[in-house]
Design an enzyme around this catalytic site. Structure first.
Site, PDB file in Angstrom:
ATOM      1  N   GLU A  53      65.653 -34.565  54.804  1.00 19.03           N
ATOM      2  CA  GLU A  53      66.387 -34.126  53.785  1.00 19.03           C
ATOM      3  C   GLU A  53      66.080 -35.165  53.110  1.00 19.03           C
ATOM      4  O   GLU A  53      66.431 -36.346  53.324  1.00 19.03           O
ATOM      5  CB  GLU A  53      67.809 -34.091  54.342  1.00 19.03           C
ATOM      6  CG  GLU A  53      69.139 -33.946  53.577  1.00 19.03           C
ATOM      7  CD  GLU A  53      70.628 -34.280  53.937  1.00 19.03           C
ATOM      8  OE1 GLU A  53      70.444 -34.014  55.112  1.00 19.03           O
ATOM      9  OE2 GLU A  53      71.284 -33.805  53.311  1.00 19.03           O
ATOM     10  N   ARG A 283      63.666 -37.791  69.959  1.00 20.75           N
ATOM     11  CA  ARG A 283      63.536 -38.624  68.213  1.00 20.75           C
ATOM     12  C   ARG A 283      63.789 -39.859  69.823  1.00 20.75           C
ATOM     13  O   ARG A 283      63.619 -40.463  70.444  1.00 20.75           O
ATOM     14  CB  ARG A 283      64.839 -38.185  68.611  1.00 20.75           C
ATOM     15  CG  ARG A 283      66.747 -39.317  68.554  1.00 20.75           C
ATOM     16  CD  ARG A 283      67.535 -39.252  68.049  1.00 20.75           C
ATOM     17  NE  ARG A 283      67.801 -38.344  66.756  1.00 20.75           N
ATOM     18  CZ  ARG A 283      67.680 -38.396  65.366  1.00 20.75           C
ATOM     19  NH1 ARG A 283      67.390 -39.111  65.245  1.00 20.75           N
ATOM     20  NH2 ARG A 283      68.427 -37.389  65.365  1.00 20.75           N
ATOM     21  N   LYS A 293      69.797 -42.791  59.328  1.00 21.80           N
ATOM     22  CA  LYS A 293      69.643 -43.350  57.513  1.00 21.80           C
ATOM     23  C   LYS A 293      70.994 -43.678  57.237  1.00 21.80           C
ATOM     24  O   LYS A 293      71.290 -44.435  56.106  1.00 21.80           O
ATOM     25  CB  LYS A 293      69.333 -41.816  56.546  1.00 21.80           C
ATOM     26  CG  LYS A 293      67.953 -41.403  56.883  1.00 21.80           C
ATOM     27  CD  LYS A 293      67.760 -40.583  56.400  1.00 21.80           C
ATOM     28  CE  LYS A 293      67.673 -39.367  57.136  1.00 21.80           C
ATOM     29  NZ  LYS A 293      66.817 -37.742  55.318  1.00 21.80           N
TER      30      LYS A 293
HETATM   31  P1  ATP Z   1      70.216 -37.033  59.194  1.00 24.24           P
HETATM   32  O1  ATP Z   1      70.813 -38.237  59.823  1.00 24.24           O
HETATM   33  O2  ATP Z   1      70.631 -37.381  57.391  1.00 24.24           O
HETATM   34  O3  ATP Z   1      70.166 -35.638  58.980  1.00 24.24           O
HETATM   35  P2  ATP Z   1      67.781 -37.022  59.641  1.00 24.24           P
HETATM   36  O4  ATP Z   1      67.133 -38.489  60.802  1.00 24.24           O
HETATM   37  O5  ATP Z   1      68.096 -36.380  60.965  1.00 24.24           O
HETATM   38  O6  ATP Z   1      69.329 -37.594  58.956  1.00 24.24           O
HETATM   39  P3  ATP Z   1      65.999 -35.214  58.516  1.00 24.24           P
HETATM   40  O7  ATP Z   1      65.616 -36.128  56.771  1.00 24.24           O
HETATM   41  O8  ATP Z   1      66.778 -34.203  58.695  1.00 24.24           O
HETATM   42  O9  ATP Z   1      66.656 -36.505  58.824  1.00 24.24           O
HETATM   43  O10 ATP Z   1      64.855 -35.498  59.568  1.00 24.24           O
HETATM   44  C1  ATP Z   1      63.746 -34.773  59.045  1.00 24.24           C
HETATM   45  C2  ATP Z   1      63.200 -34.203  60.758  1.00 24.24           C
HETATM   46  O11 ATP Z   1      62.849 -35.555  61.007  1.00 24.24           O
HETATM   47  C3  ATP Z   1      63.398 -33.477  61.611  1.00 24.24           C
HETATM   48  O12 ATP Z   1      63.022 -32.254  61.390  1.00 24.24           O
HETATM   49  C4  ATP Z   1      63.833 -34.149  62.311  1.00 24.24           C
HETATM   50  O13 ATP Z   1      64.529 -34.145  63.635  1.00 24.24           O
HETATM   51  C5  ATP Z   1      63.253 -35.702  62.408  1.00 24.24           C
HETATM   52  N1  ATP Z   1      63.567 -37.197  63.236  1.00 24.24           N
HETATM   53  C6  ATP Z   1      64.377 -37.183  62.596  1.00 24.24           C
HETATM   54  N2  ATP Z   1      64.863 -38.873  63.367  1.00 24.24           N
HETATM   55  C7  ATP Z   1      63.418 -38.551  64.206  1.00 24.24           C
HETATM   56  C8  ATP Z   1      64.157 -39.760  65.156  1.00 24.24           C
HETATM   57  N3  ATP Z   1      64.370 -40.665  65.494  1.00 24.24           N
HETATM   58  N4  ATP Z   1      62.705 -39.350  65.699  1.00 24.24           N
HETATM   59  C9  ATP Z   1      61.599 -38.541  66.013  1.00 24.24           C
HETATM   60  N5  ATP Z   1      61.955 -37.285  65.081  1.00 24.24           N
HETATM   61  C10 ATP Z   1      63.317 -38.252  64.070  1.00 24.24           C
END
Ligand code: ATP
Ligand code: MG
Length: 582
Positions: A53, A283, A293
């Protein structure tokens, strides 16, 4: 720990086995893919996506997801899309769209011509919603947010059906169309899926599919005032892109039934019978780090750090500026593996990975962080000689360079002690030390400031035959110091970093304070008046060095040839190796 092996893969369920020589990652998702390929699922294709996102910069957790999505596709002759999940215009921005692309490329991955946006599908998604309404699978609901919460029930009690649940198809179509046309204020109505208010899974209790929101979208601008929810847009975007394996983090496991519901209920055009499969993995969490974020954004916006690329940030841009290489980050992501249970990785492992990478690559140079002047009384005044120094003992091909030696040099303040404790093997009054790639010197006297008593300079003598190859070069001297010639040295600024947070788990708020209370006040130490080898004047932003005994460093973007600025990436002390031994 990751291992590589060779797997037998049967494509398209064809009788003959094809043995790939490529090394496959070993993890449970790879095993699922192997099974799918054996069964001929998805016509033997592997197509993944990375769906950020654009509401912030990418961090090391995203790197794990990127390595996994691109890595699995590549290992299985598949492809990966980059798709911006831009369904929430109030927080999204093109600055993030740009930085995300830069970071993925820098990490070494390529989506080729497959750059998509969920907003590309707004028309389609609207059409599909109309389809759901016509099939009696979705309805417009007028409950307020508060009422909706009350109707939803709890984990132990079923929910209650909305009084609007049984509106006629005609009325729903009319209201949804008018929602789109902007006839109602923000939040006045939503479109909900008609599933099951008694489902044990709260996500299935008539989840919201569309909401009214007047916010300018970074791409569709003001065309829309209704926006699809992530849980609705995501499966259908996957489906429209023919994604085969939709890999996401564990918190989405409870959403999987809704993911599948959307794919079952909507009649989208697809390649054959294939349907994307959602697979969840744990994660990445790192010690001494926050990864949300929202929190990272707060650190930036409230100036706790200098920006998204502050070298203390766990963002890809922060790590890059700090001096991490893409190779070291990919290696880290390989080593942490892929699990189905959440855990926290020791940040020392990440530091270990960059040390290992730079040990092979970085030129060894000399830089004195806290200089102490040394005057070599028996060295001719005005003379300078150029000595040979090895660039990298780990890599003979890195060759040698010349460094100047002269009557006045700088050594590290901590390399001299007037009243040393036992086992201090550096310079002491009357004692000797070897200067790296140069001579042995002896401290004859200590010059102090008359008022403060502070040591200003050491007066030394040198042994002219003690240079490499000389008659006394082999003399046994316990300590070796790095040094720079005072006449030739370039003054520099050096920034030393420590963990951004003082506690291992800054997200833990059980003590009643939030993560900001755990910020480390000593996470940045700026040293000015450091003295570095003259050759470093030519170093470019992003170049890597090992400063002998001080660690690995990179040239910061604030650097200029008049005033070089270096970031310490890591010291040489490998705490991970210690952790592993223990
Ligand atoms: P938000 O809280 O804004 O949704 P988010 O960390 O989920 O934050 P995204 O931009 O939706 O951010 O994440 C993109 C991809 O990265 C998603 O598939 C998410 O699952 C993955 N991702 C995010 N944080 C992690 C993490 N700490 N470890 C592994 N994968 C992650
Ligand atoms: Mg997300």
């Amino acid at each position: 720990m990751e291992k590589s092996h060779t797997e037998e893969i049967v494509l398209d369920g064809a009788p003959e086995a094809i043995t790939t020589e490529a090394t496959l990652p070993v993890n449970f998702i790879q095993n699922i893919i192997i099974e799918d390929l054996k069964m001929g699922k998805n016509a033997g294709k592997v197509h993944t996506r990375f769906p950020p996102e654009p509401n912030g910069y990418l961090h090391i957790g995203h790197a794990k997801s990127i390595c996994l999505n691109f890595g699995l596709a590549k290992a299985n002759n598949g492809i990966t899309n980059l798709r911006f999940d831009d369904t929430n215009p109030s927080k999204e921005d093109t600055e993030y769209v740009d930085s995300i692309q830069e970071d993925i490329k820098w990490l070494g991955f390529d989506w080729e011509d497959r750059l998509f946006y969920a907003s590309d599908y707004f028309d389609k998604l609207y059409e599909y919603a109309v389809q759901l309404i016509k099939a009696g699978k979705a309805y417009v609901c007028d409950l307020t947010a508060q009422e909706t919460r009350e109707y939803r029930g709890t984990l132990t009690e079923p929910g209650n059906e909305s009084p609007y649940r049984n509106r006629s198809v005609e009325e729903n179509l009319d209201l949804f169309q008018r929602m789109k046309a902007g006839e109602f204020p923000d939040g006045a109505r939503v479109l909900r899926a008609k599933i099951d208010m008694a489902s044990p899974n709260l996500n299935m209790r008539d989840p919201v599919l569309y909401r009214i929101l007047r916010a300018t979208h970074h791409r569709t601008v003001d065309t829309w005032c209704i926006y699809p929810m992530y849980d609705y847009a995501h499966p259908l975007s996957d489906a429209m892109e023919n994604i085969t394996h939709s890999i996401c983090t564990l918190e989405f496991a409870d959403h999987r039934p809704l993911y599948d519901w959307c794919l079952e209920q909507v009649d989208y055009s697809r390649d054959g019978e294939s349907r994307p499969q959602q697979i969840e993995f744990a994660r990445l969490n790192l010690t001494y780090t926050v990864m949300s974020k929202r929190k990272l954004r707060e650190l930036v916006e409230k100036n706790y750090v200098s920006g998204w690329d502050d070298p203390r940030m766990p963002t890809i841009s922060g790590l890059r500026r700090r001096g991490y290489t893409p190779e070291s980050i990919r290696d880290f992501c390989d080593r942490i593996g892929v699990a189905k249970r959440d855990s926290t990785v020791d940040i020392a492992l990440l530091e270990h990975c960059i040390r290992e990478d730079l040990n092979k690559k970085a030129s060894r140079v000399m830089a004195v962080l806290r200089p102490l002047k040394v005057i070599i009384e028996n060295y001719p005044e005005g003379q300078a000689e150029w000595l040979e120094a090895e660039n990298n003992p780990e890599d003979p091909a890195a060759g040698i360079r010349s460094i100047p030696f002269s009557r006045e040099i700088y050594i590290e303040q901590e390399d001299f002690m007037e009243n040393p404790p036992k086992k201090f093997f550096r310079l002491t009054p009357g004692g000797e030390i070897r200067l790296k790639s140069a001579y042995i010197i002896k401290c004859e006297s200590v010059e102090k400031d008359e008022v403060s008593g502070e040591i200003i300079a050491l007066h030394c003598s040198y042994d002219p035959d003690s240079k490499s190859g000389g008659a006394t070069a082999g003399r046994k001297i316990k300590g070796t110091s790095h040094w720079v010639s005072a006449d030739h040295a370039v003054p520099a600024e050096i920034r030393l970093y420590d963990h951004l947070f003082m506690t291992e788990n800054p997200d833990d708020d059980t003590d009643g304070t939030d993560y900001k209370a755990k910020l480390n006040p000593n996470s940045l130490e700026i040293l000015t008046g450091c003295m570095v080898e003259p050759g470093l004047k030519e170093a470019l932003t992003g170049d890597h060095f090992q400063f002998l005994r001080q660690g690995y460093f990179t040239v910061d973007k604030d650097s200029s040839s008049e005033r070089p600025v270096f970031n310490r990436i890591v010291s040489l002390k490998d705490t991970w190796a210690k952790v592993k031994k223990a």
